[in-house]
Design a protein around this motif. Structure first.
Motif, PDB file in Angstrom:
ATOM      1  N   ALA A  27      34.948  85.628  53.834  1.00 37.58           N
ATOM      2  CA  ALA A  27      35.844  86.787  53.919  1.00 37.58           C
ATOM      3  C   ALA A  27      36.034  87.232  55.362  1.00 37.58           C
ATOM      4  CB  ALA A  27      35.284  87.927  53.072  1.00 37.58           C
ATOM      5  N   ALA A  28      35.147  86.763  56.273  1.00 38.82           N
ATOM      6  CA  ALA A  28      35.256  87.183  57.675  1.00 38.82           C
ATOM      7  C   ALA A  28      36.467  86.566  58.369  1.00 38.82           C
ATOM      8  CB  ALA A  28      33.982  86.796  58.428  1.00 38.82           C
ATOM      9  N   LEU A  29      36.917  85.449  57.878  1.00 37.59           N
ATOM     10  CA  LEU A  29      38.048  84.766  58.519  1.00 37.59           C
ATOM     11  C   LEU A  29      39.321  85.553  58.227  1.00 37.59           C
ATOM     12  CD1 LEU A  29      38.264  82.044  60.129  1.00 37.59           C
ATOM     13  CD2 LEU A  29      39.228  81.069  58.045  1.00 37.59           C
ATOM     14  N   ARG A  30      39.989  86.001  59.302  1.00 29.77           N
ATOM     15  CA  ARG A  30      41.226  86.780  59.118  1.00 29.77           C
ATOM     16  C   ARG A  30      42.425  85.862  59.165  1.00 29.77           C
ATOM     17  NH1 ARG A  30      39.582  90.337  63.444  1.00 29.77           N
ATOM     18  NH2 ARG A  30      37.895  91.613  62.599  1.00 29.77           N
ATOM     19  N   LEU A  31      43.289  86.012  58.167  1.00 27.65           N
ATOM     20  CA  LEU A  31      44.462  85.144  58.049  1.00 27.65           C
ATOM     21  C   LEU A  31      45.701  85.995  57.841  1.00 27.65           C
ATOM     22  CD1 LEU A  31      42.886  82.680  55.468  1.00 27.65           C
ATOM     23  CD2 LEU A  31      43.288  82.163  57.878  1.00 27.65           C
ATOM     24  N   SER A  32      46.771  85.655  58.564  1.00 24.25           N
ATOM     25  CA  SER A  32      48.043  86.328  58.299  1.00 24.25           C
ATOM     26  C   SER A  32      49.172  85.346  58.578  1.00 24.25           C
ATOM     27  CB  SER A  32      48.183  87.569  59.187  1.00 24.25           C
ATOM     28  OG  SER A  32      48.154  87.191  60.543  1.00 24.25           O
ATOM     29  N   VAL A  33      50.337  85.635  58.031  1.00 21.52           N
ATOM     30  CA  VAL A  33      51.497  84.779  58.276  1.00 21.52           C
ATOM     31  C   VAL A  33      52.421  85.514  59.239  1.00 21.52           C
ATOM     32  CG1 VAL A  33      53.520  83.688  57.229  1.00 21.52           C
ATOM     33  CG2 VAL A  33      51.308  83.608  56.054  1.00 21.52           C
ATOM     34  N   GLU A  34      52.736  84.854  60.358  1.00 25.32           N
ATOM     35  CA  GLU A  34      53.562  85.485  61.385  1.00 25.32           C
ATOM     36  C   GLU A  34      54.798  84.649  61.660  1.00 25.32           C
ATOM     37  OE1 GLU A  34      51.239  86.057  64.903  1.00 25.32           O
ATOM     38  OE2 GLU A  34      49.837  87.436  63.891  1.00 25.32           O
ATOM     39  N   ARG A  35      55.848  85.312  62.118  1.00 29.65           N
ATOM     40  CA  ARG A  35      57.039  84.553  62.530  1.00 29.65           C
ATOM     41  C   ARG A  35      56.781  83.937  63.898  1.00 29.65           C
ATOM     42  NH1 ARG A  35      62.885  86.777  61.995  1.00 29.65           N
ATOM     43  NH2 ARG A  35      63.238  84.548  61.954  1.00 29.65           N
ATOM     44  N   GLY A  36      57.459  82.836  64.166  1.00 27.55           N
ATOM     45  CA  GLY A  36      57.304  82.192  65.461  1.00 27.55           C
ATOM     46  C   GLY A  36      58.496  81.300  65.729  1.00 27.55           C
ATOM     47  N   GLY A  37      58.382  80.495  66.786  1.00 27.01           N
ATOM     48  CA  GLY A  37      59.474  79.587  67.139  1.00 27.01           C
ATOM     49  C   GLY A  37      58.942  78.182  67.348  1.00 27.01           C
ATOM     50  N   THR A  38      59.545  77.216  66.634  1.00 22.08           N
ATOM     51  CA  THR A  38      59.176  75.816  66.826  1.00 22.08           C
ATOM     52  C   THR A  38      60.109  75.215  67.860  1.00 22.08           C
ATOM     53  OG1 THR A  38      58.669  75.682  64.467  1.00 22.08           O
ATOM     54  CG2 THR A  38      58.821  73.596  65.661  1.00 22.08           C
ATOM     55  N   SER A  39      59.538  74.446  68.791  1.00 17.69           N
ATOM     56  CA  SER A  39      60.378  73.752  69.761  1.00 17.69           C
ATOM     57  C   SER A  39      60.753  72.376  69.206  1.00 17.69           C
ATOM     58  CB  SER A  39      59.605  73.594  71.070  1.00 17.69           C
ATOM     59  OG  SER A  39      60.210  72.592  71.854  1.00 17.69           O
ATOM     60  N   PRO A  40      62.035  71.975  69.309  1.00 21.59           N
ATOM     61  CA  PRO A  40      62.384  70.607  68.897  1.00 21.59           C
ATOM     62  C   PRO A  40      61.603  69.584  69.711  1.00 21.59           C
ATOM     63  CG  PRO A  40      64.364  71.926  69.160  1.00 21.59           C
ATOM     64  CD  PRO A  40      63.219  72.749  69.711  1.00 21.59           C
ATOM     65  N   GLY A  41      61.308  69.892  70.988  1.00 18.99           N
ATOM     66  CA  GLY A  41      60.445  69.044  71.810  1.00 18.99           C
ATOM     67  C   GLY A  41      61.109  67.773  72.288  1.00 18.99           C
ATOM     68  N   GLY A  42      60.269  66.848  72.756  1.00 16.37           N
ATOM     69  CA  GLY A  42      60.766  65.565  73.242  1.00 16.37           C
ATOM     70  C   GLY A  42      61.756  65.705  74.376  1.00 16.37           C
ATOM     71  N   GLY A  43      61.677  66.833  75.062  1.00 15.60           N
ATOM     72  CA  GLY A  43      62.667  67.060  76.083  1.00 15.60           C
ATOM     73  C   GLY A  43      64.050  66.954  75.498  1.00 15.60           C
ATOM     74  N   ALA A  44      64.247  67.538  74.321  1.00 10.90           N
ATOM     75  CA  ALA A  44      65.571  67.413  73.704  1.00 10.90           C
ATOM     76  C   ALA A  44      66.416  68.658  73.952  1.00 10.90           C
ATOM     77  CB  ALA A  44      65.426  67.145  72.213  1.00 10.90           C
ATOM     78  N   LEU A  45      65.863  69.817  73.659  1.00 11.46           N
ATOM     79  CA  LEU A  45      66.636  71.054  73.731  1.00 11.46           C
ATOM     80  C   LEU A  45      65.755  72.151  74.312  1.00 11.46           C
ATOM     81  CD1 LEU A  45      67.800  70.656  70.049  1.00 11.46           C
ATOM     82  CD2 LEU A  45      69.264  70.264  72.020  1.00 11.46           C
ATOM     83  N   PRO A  46      65.695  72.256  75.641  1.00  9.38           N
ATOM     84  CA  PRO A  46      64.712  73.148  76.269  1.00  9.38           C
ATOM     85  C   PRO A  46      64.853  74.614  75.872  1.00  9.38           C
ATOM     86  CG  PRO A  46      66.297  72.318  77.882  1.00  9.38           C
ATOM     87  CD  PRO A  46      66.522  71.553  76.623  1.00  9.38           C
ATOM     88  N   ASP A  47      66.058  75.055  75.475  1.00  7.02           N
ATOM     89  CA  ASP A  47      66.246  76.485  75.194  1.00  7.02           C
ATOM     90  C   ASP A  47      66.218  76.828  73.712  1.00  7.02           C
ATOM     91  OD1 ASP A  47      66.461  77.174  77.848  1.00  7.02           O
ATOM     92  OD2 ASP A  47      68.615  76.739  77.904  1.00  7.02           O
ATOM     93  N   VAL A  48      66.030  75.829  72.871  1.00  6.90           N
ATOM     94  CA  VAL A  48      66.136  76.079  71.431  1.00  6.90           C
ATOM     95  C   VAL A  48      64.761  76.309  70.811  1.00  6.90           C
ATOM     96  CG1 VAL A  48      66.836  75.053  69.219  1.00  6.90           C
ATOM     97  CG2 VAL A  48      68.238  74.698  71.265  1.00  6.90           C
ATOM     98  N   PHE A  49      64.652  77.371  70.016  1.00  5.33           N
ATOM     99  CA  PHE A  49      63.447  77.596  69.209  1.00  5.33           C
ATOM    100  C   PHE A  49      63.884  77.863  67.782  1.00  5.33           C
ATOM    101  CE2 PHE A  49      61.771  78.186  73.410  1.00  5.33           C
ATOM    102  CZ  PHE A  49      60.550  77.518  73.305  1.00  5.33           C
ATOM    103  N   LEU A  50      63.317  77.129  66.843  1.00  2.00           N
ATOM    104  CA  LEU A  50      63.698  77.282  65.443  1.00  2.00           C
ATOM    105  C   LEU A  50      62.777  78.305  64.810  1.00  2.00           C
ATOM    106  CD1 LEU A  50      63.692  73.456  64.904  1.00  2.00           C
ATOM    107  CD2 LEU A  50      65.730  74.873  65.118  1.00  2.00           C
ATOM    108  N   PRO A  51      63.345  79.265  64.052  1.00  2.00           N
ATOM    109  CA  PRO A  51      62.492  80.264  63.410  1.00  2.00           C
ATOM    110  C   PRO A  51      61.512  79.578  62.459  1.00  2.00           C
ATOM    111  CG  PRO A  51      64.740  80.356  62.541  1.00  2.00           C
ATOM    112  CD  PRO A  51      64.768  79.438  63.719  1.00  2.00           C
ATOM    113  N   THR A  52      60.248  79.970  62.563  1.00  2.00           N
ATOM    114  CA  THR A  52      59.233  79.301  61.759  1.00  2.00           C
ATOM    115  C   THR A  52      58.189  80.293  61.265  1.00  2.00           C
ATOM    116  OG1 THR A  52      57.785  77.367  61.697  1.00  2.00           O
ATOM    117  CG2 THR A  52      57.641  78.734  63.650  1.00  2.00           C
ATOM    118  N   ALA A  53      57.260  79.815  60.463  1.00  2.00           N
ATOM    119  CA  ALA A  53      56.158  80.633  59.985  1.00  2.00           C
ATOM    120  C   ALA A  53      54.854  80.007  60.460  1.00  2.00           C
ATOM    121  CB  ALA A  53      56.174  80.709  58.461  1.00  2.00           C
ATOM    122  N   CYS A  54      54.000  80.857  61.069  1.00  2.00           N
ATOM    123  CA  CYS A  54      52.697  80.384  61.538  1.00  2.00           C
ATOM    124  C   CYS A  54      51.606  81.108  60.766  1.00  2.00           C
ATOM    125  CB  CYS A  54      52.504  80.701  63.022  1.00  2.00           C
ATOM    126  SG  CYS A  54      53.666  79.863  64.085  1.00  2.00           S
TER     127      CYS A  54
END
Ligand code: PLP
Length: 467
Positions: A381-408
């Motif tokens: 029960a000590a482990l704290r867990l929550s779901v937060e919004r975040g941004g996934t990067s497409p990566g691979g040097g593909a789209l430096p300014d793009v972040f896709l809405p995601t859940a972490c």
């Protein structure tokens, strides 16, 4: 070596090899591995604690035989392992870039277990080109007159520069003299190709007149490079590929564009701006375009060259093409991935990179809640867990300014610092790569498959425990 009397009864490697237990190990492991493991165990004992009484030879032998299997296992551990990517970067170069679709893996297994028609025309019963398996599909998918494939995009550029501009000049905007992933630098590739780099414009502003002024009788090529891993903001001006192609047309100089991502479909309507498909890139008019196979295309490592017959066809006969050629396994995988693109809807769900980029945020969120429930079932029960919004990067040097809405899933523990949790996850089985942020460990679920959730939950629950 310190004088360690405790080890005076240590057995020799030769005597260990006489033991039945070792003989049985030798039946399932190479001799060199067993001998190496025995030496390491002996060395560790010699370097160990010198205090205490000396055990007998038999005691030492028993202790060594006990440690040997683990030592051999460590030596033989697969150097390359599967990992779970919860780091929030879809095309992660350090994690192997594009995960392959099952169709590609099946094609590799099917054609590589035995022989295959790699360079053999089964209709004619004679020798053919290994490119035949991908060339037609690349032409159909991009609209190009001619297509060629080599080891990777760096190789594709090297080949194009050597084949089209060796000993002559190539004009590039100063804003596009990029470095990608440490060892890939446009000026270095240019130098290796034997072409001479001519810089046009400035870092932040390059106009078409800058290229025009740089053209001489020695100009062989105008080069445009996609700025994959950074962007320039503020007082900027850029020349489009279309503008450059028109200038090249007027001056009779070919234009080469390094498109980078290898995207075969446009994703702008899906909320992913900045992806220009290879077809669109060619439509803008450059004579030749290069790209990677393992970024947004979602296939194996490959360097794709598409464009006009007169420019691309001679490159296939260039001696560098032989040195940079693709092997049968990657050609089989690439061919299978390209076949998925024959039906765009199929590619959108069947190519893992596209599926991850296009998955609706609610679905990622649902997976995040599923992970939370699974961790809860196993952790304290000590482990704290929550779901937060975040941004996934497409990566691979593909789209430096793009972040896709995601859940972490954000993980923290009152007694275990988040850095420690991350270190334990990296050492877990399977290892998990994650991010740290705001005092928490963040697990991005966009790059985690549904079927990886149970293993990920297990790894997090293990990381909570002491090591
Ligand atoms: C990624 C990238 C490269 C290097 O491609 P590799 O396939 O890794 O050799 C070259 N140019 C651009 C624009 C890129 O994005």
């Amino acid at each position: 070596m310190p004088d360690n009397k405790r080890v005076r009864n240590l057995p020799s490697v030769a005597s260990l090899l006489e033991r039945d237990a070792v003989k049985s190990l030798l039946r399932s492991h190479p001799r060199a591995v067993v001998v190496g493991a025995a030496r390491r165990v002996l060395d560790a004992i010699r370097a160990g604690d010198a205090e205490g009484s000396a055990p007998s030879r038999n005691t030492w032998t028993d202790r060594i035989l006990e440690r040997l299997p683990a030592e051999i296992a460590a030596e033989e551990a697969l150097p390359m392992r599967r990992v779970i990517n919860a780091a929030g970067v879809v095309v992660h170069t350090n994690l192997g870039r594009a995960p392959l679709p099952g169709e590609a893996l099946a094609a590799v297994a099917e054609t590589s277990r035995g022989y295959c028609n790699l360079e053999y025309d089964l209709d004619a019963g004679e020798r053919s080109s290994r490119l035949a398996h991908v060339e037609g599909m690349l032409r159909a998918l991009t609209g190009a007159e001619c297509a060629h494939v080599v080891n990777n995009n760096a190789a594709a550029l090297l080949l194009c520069l050597a084949g089209l501009a060796r000993g002559r000049e190539v004009i590039v905007s100063r804003g596009e003299l990029v470095e990608i992933g440490g060892s890939f630098r446009i000026p270095d590739i240019m130098a290796e190709s034997g072409a001479r780099l001519v810089e046009a414009g400035t870092t932040n502003r390059t106009r078409i007149e800058d290229y025009e002024r740089a053209i001489t009788g020695q100009t062989a090529l105008l080069l445009k490079v996609h700025r994959s891993n950074f962007s320039i903001h503020g007082f900027t001006e850029d020349v489009s590929a279309a503008q450059l192609a028109r200038l090249g047309g007027r001056a009779g100089i070919p234009v080469l564009e390094d498109q980078g991502s290898g995207a075969l479909i446009d994703l702008a309507a899906d909320g992913i701006p900045g992806t220009v498909s290879l077809r669109k890139a060619l439509d803008a008019g450059p004579g030749i375009v290069t790209a990677s196979g393992d970024k947004l295309l979602g296939g194996p490592q490959a360097g794709i060259v598409v464009g006009k017959e007169e420019l691309v066809a001679p490159l296939k006969k260039h001696p560098l093409s032989r040195a940079l050629r693709m092997d049968k396994m990657r050609l089989a995988a690439l061919s299978a991935v390209l076949r998925l693109y024959a039906d765009e809807r199929r590619a959108r769900t069947g190519v893992p990179v596209l599926r991850m980029l296009l998955e609706p945020e609610e679905r990622v969120r649902a997976r995040a809640f599923r992970l939370v429930r699974k961790i809860r079932a196993r952790a304290s029960a000590a482990l704290r867990l929550s779901v937060e919004r975040g941004g996934t990067s497409p990566g691979g040097g593909a789209l430096p300014d793009v972040f896709l809405p995601t859940a972490c899933v954000a993980v923290s523990h009152p007694e275990v610092p988040e850095g420690k949790l991350l270190a334990r996850l990296l050492r877990g089985d399977p290892p998990v790569v994650a991010r740290l942020g705001k005092g928490k460990l963040l697990l991005d679920l966009r790059t985690v498959r549904d079927d990886e959730v149970p293993a990920l939950a297990g790894a997090v629950a293990e990381a909570e425990k002491n090591d």
